[in-house]
Write an enzyme that holds these catalytic residues in place. Structure first.
Site, short mmCIF file in Angstrom:
data_model
loop_
_atom_site.label_atom_id
_atom_site.label_comp_id
_atom_site.label_asym_id
_atom_site.label_seq_id
_atom_site.Cartn_x
_atom_site.Cartn_y
_atom_site.Cartn_z
N LYS A 173 0.84 -1.20 0.00
CA LYS A 173 0.00 0.00 0.00
C LYS A 173 0.87 1.25 0.00
O LYS A 173 1.83 1.34 0.77
CB LYS A 173 -0.91 -0.03 1.23
N THR A 204 -7.43 8.94 9.38
CA THR A 204 -7.07 7.72 8.65
C THR A 204 -6.88 6.54 9.61
O THR A 204 -6.31 5.53 9.24
CB THR A 204 -5.77 7.93 7.86
N GLY A 206 -7.27 3.24 11.30
CA GLY A 206 -7.94 1.99 10.91
C GLY A 206 -8.02 1.75 9.42
O GLY A 206 -8.67 0.81 8.97
N THR A 207 -7.32 2.57 8.64
CA THR A 207 -7.37 2.43 7.19
C THR A 207 -6.91 1.04 6.73
O THR A 207 -7.58 0.38 5.93
CB THR A 207 -6.45 3.48 6.53
N GLY A 208 -5.77 0.61 7.26
CA GLY A 208 -5.20 -0.68 6.84
C GLY A 208 -6.10 -1.83 7.23
O GLY A 208 -6.32 -2.77 6.44
N CYS A 209 -6.65 -1.77 8.45
CA CYS A 209 -7.55 -2.83 8.93
C CYS A 209 -8.77 -2.92 8.02
O CYS A 209 -9.17 -4.00 7.58
CB CYS A 209 -8.03 -2.53 10.34
O1 PXL Z 1 -4.22 -0.10 12.29
C1 PXL Z 1 -3.46 -1.03 12.95
C2 PXL Z 1 -4.14 -1.54 14.19
C3 PXL Z 1 -4.53 -2.86 14.22
N1 PXL Z 1 -5.14 -3.39 15.29
C4 PXL Z 1 -5.39 -2.66 16.38
C5 PXL Z 1 -5.03 -1.33 16.42
C6 PXL Z 1 -4.39 -0.74 15.29
C7 PXL Z 1 -4.01 0.66 15.31
O2 PXL Z 1 -4.21 1.39 16.22
O3 PXL Z 1 -5.31 -0.61 17.49
C8 PXL Z 1 -6.06 -3.30 17.56
#
Ligand code: PXL
Length: 260
Positions: A173, A204, A206-209
């Site tokens: 990404k 942004t 939580g974007t990756g999740c």
């Molecule tokens: O975005 C990565 C991520 C994944 N999982 C948890 C997070 C974060 C970022 O803060 O808190 C539980």
């Protein structure tokens, strides 16, 4: 048939990232969501105050309970915490037949470690070879491959290196680069650029999740991987663009964003 997706991830009580983001994304895609928890964070949009990793056998038992009853059509793996949890999940990953999307989460936006540094090699050796897709951002791709990424050429090199380590497909990404937020999808059959205009916003979190959960949801629905990656890219773009502006720090993206 109701599609089912599983997330194996950490908890973010503010609801923007982690398993909360994954479940909301699955739901938005019309996919029934399951969640096995690996770690619990104490956080809001301003800061991560604490990270507690769960006992590895407890993580394994959650997954086994789900697999024995409502096996998913696809799963994504997010924050893993430590080596022992990776080993437990890898022991399950060797025998599952549904696709695994591995989001190799290492460090939260606020700089808290969500994977201990001594666990990176275990992730490479034990889990990465079972991933149908790995979805690193640029710093994660650099950590996994040792390649310093300054442009498209190194993105390609890093993606090839990841395939060489045994995962079937890689999506690097570009959000952490400068210029457009173009992503690079590479498989053994070739590559695909997923173009994305950069949106200037602090929201942004939580974007990756959300992105990897959207891919897992599309795979659970039976889409092929390229179609899944395109649809997820379009979703995450609108989710960032229409972020609700919640909280006083880096707010969440919009999990109600439209699907195209
Ligand atoms: O975005 C990565 C991520 C994944 N999982 C948890 C997070 C974060 C970022 O803060 O808190 C539980």
């Amino acid at each position: 048939m109701q599609p089912v997706a599983l997330t194996i991830a950490g908890s973010d009580p503010s609801g923007g990232a982690g398993l909360q983001a994954d479940l909301k994304t699955f739901h938005q895609f019309g996919v029934y969501g399951e969640a096995a928890v690996t770690l619990i964070t104490v956080q809001n949009t301003r800061t991560v105050a604490r990270v507690e990793v769960l006992p590895p056998d407890l993580v394994r038992e959650q997954i086994e309970a789900i697999l024995a009853d409502i096996p998913p059509d696809a799963a994504k793996i997010g924050a893993l915490g430590n080596k022992q949890i990776i080993e437990e999940i890898a022991a399950v990953a060797v025998r599952v037949t549904f696709p695994l999307v591995l989001d190799p989460v290492m460090i939260s936006k606020h700089g808290s470690r969500l994977l201990s540094s001594d666990a990176e090699q275990t992730l490479i050796d034990k889990l990465l070879p079972h991933a149908f897709l790995i979805t690193p951002n640029i710093p994660e791709a650099e950590a996994l491959t040792g390649i310093h990424i300054t442009g498209t050429k190194e993105m390609h090199e890093a993606a090839q290196r990841l395939l060489g380590l045994g995962c079937r497909n890689a999506l690097i990404k570009g959000g952490h680069a400068s210029g457009p937020a173009d992503d690079l999808f590479v498989s053994h059959d070739g590559f695909l650029r997923l173009p994305g205009a950069r949106i200037e916003t602090p929201h942004t979190h939580g974007t990756g999740c959300t992105y990897s959960a959207a891919i897992a949801a599309c795979l659970a629905q039976g889409l092929d991987l390229q179609a899944a990656a395109r649809q997820a890219k379009s979703f995450i773009h609108s989710a960032i663009q229409t972020a609700p502006g919640l909280g006083h720090g880096h707010g969440p993206v919009n999990h109600f964003a439209e699907l195209n």
